[in-house]
Design an enzyme around this catalytic site. Sequence first.
Site, PDB file in Angstrom:
ATOM      1  N   GLU A 167       0.841  -1.290  -0.035  1.00 49.53           N
ATOM      2  CA  GLU A 167       0.079  -0.146  -0.245  1.00 49.53           C
ATOM      3  C   GLU A 167       0.647   1.297   0.073  1.00 49.53           C
ATOM      4  OE1 GLU A 167      -2.877   0.080   3.166  1.00 49.53           O
ATOM      5  OE2 GLU A 167      -3.908  -1.681   2.232  1.00 49.53           O
ATOM      6  N   GLU A 354      -5.325  -8.397   0.770  1.00 47.69           N
ATOM      7  CA  GLU A 354      -6.288  -8.243   2.225  1.00 47.69           C
ATOM      8  C   GLU A 354      -7.642  -7.941   1.784  1.00 47.69           C
ATOM      9  OE1 GLU A 354      -4.799  -5.044   4.554  1.00 47.69           O
ATOM     10  OE2 GLU A 354      -2.716  -5.697   4.117  1.00 47.69           O
TER      11      GLU A 354
END
Length: 465
Positions: A167, A354
């Site tokens: 991320e 995720e």
Amino acid sequence: MTTAYAFPPGFAWGVATAAPQIEGAALLDGKGLSIWDQFATRPGCIKDGSNPSVACDHYHRYEDDFALMRDLGVRHYRLSLAWPRLFPDGDARANPAGFDFYGRLIDRLLSHGITPWCTLFHWDLPQALEGRGGWRHHAVTDAFETYANAAVGALGDRVKHWFTLNEIPAFILHGYKLGLHAPGATESPQVVNQAYHHALVCHGLAVRAVRARGGPGAKVGLVHNPEIFVPVTETPADIAAARTIFAQTNEHALAPVYAQGYPAAYLARCGADAPVFTDEEMALIAAPADFLGLNVYRGHFVRAGADGRPEQLPLPAAYPRAEATWLHHVPQAMYWSLKFCRELYQVAEFHVAENGVGYHDSPGMPAHLESVHGWSQPPRDLSGEILDLHRCQFLRTYLQSLHRAVQEGVPVAGYFLWSLLDNFEWADGYTSRFGLVHVDYATQRRTPKLSASWYAEVIKANAVV
């Protein structure tokens, strides 16, 4: 049992964690400070005033946690390596005890029949590097190259699946622009854009390290957290609007990775604040990877406006959301994020790296007493089971959306549920619980929730149940 939502044979069902959120042992056995260890000491930075120094004490309890995974039928585990545990100062000085720890951990995983998927960077930059400029300065790429080469070299004989960085938009935006996450900086747009570029360079360096030292069969890819835009109606106009704004929002992250360079429109928007880069760096960033990991949590609804331009719609106050208030329930985000990335970048293989949801789960009161008092804890029956039905329903709908993408030919090969354990949830501290397994932080007792048994059935059936 219905198999209407069956997945292809060999689909990888897993769980995910991150070292700074579960390991604890923050200064044990030679580990250096991370930016999150330091950030948590600043008053007001962590919602509940907590810190990650102990967290889930996974450093000492990983054997029990792996046994939990085995009992649930989990055969794929996404974990991260703590950069400051391996290189306390970020670069030159390796910590043998850290390498020994991860060697033992990987060996125990494999002994349980669980495949490790290692993330090289999941937000825990060594504080020593931050003191020398962190992601702002090009020197961070040299330090990362040393770390990545050493980590892959030490573990590549046993680890064959690597995620490079987790991320980039999140840790750069929240850490260096908004000041909400470690290191809590609020830099100028030019500094932020340059920091982002340095992170992309590190992705390229990680790919190169895996190619050089990962051994036969090694695979590697980035984990991206796209801002996801969902068409309000599945009409050509609304789909085009959602696709347009998805591309504009994510192009600076993905276009360079997929050999398209920084888009001209992005550089024009940046103007004098555009990152400085070389052709060699762009070639490094674009080195072919094997897959793309997507972290999918929330989405935004979009329609074609009256003027033909995309129009993002605000969510009503009563729209369903988690107690982690940034996370609202938009299961269609799973399908559209995968579909748009496939169309825009011709991704050959995806993994959902995720997906999960945070609530304030606690064992609470027995269910019959909660109904009298009207308390807000999730129901717990007299046997002590945590009945997190809201999490089961959240996951079910997102997996149904994932199934739609797979059925339409999007090449998704795996799914990692966030998370195995309740953990230190960054600036929210321990207030938001994302785990399939409840953690009593005072005693470190693990209690699987209803969602754990539900997900075990999903894995067993290879289908949404």
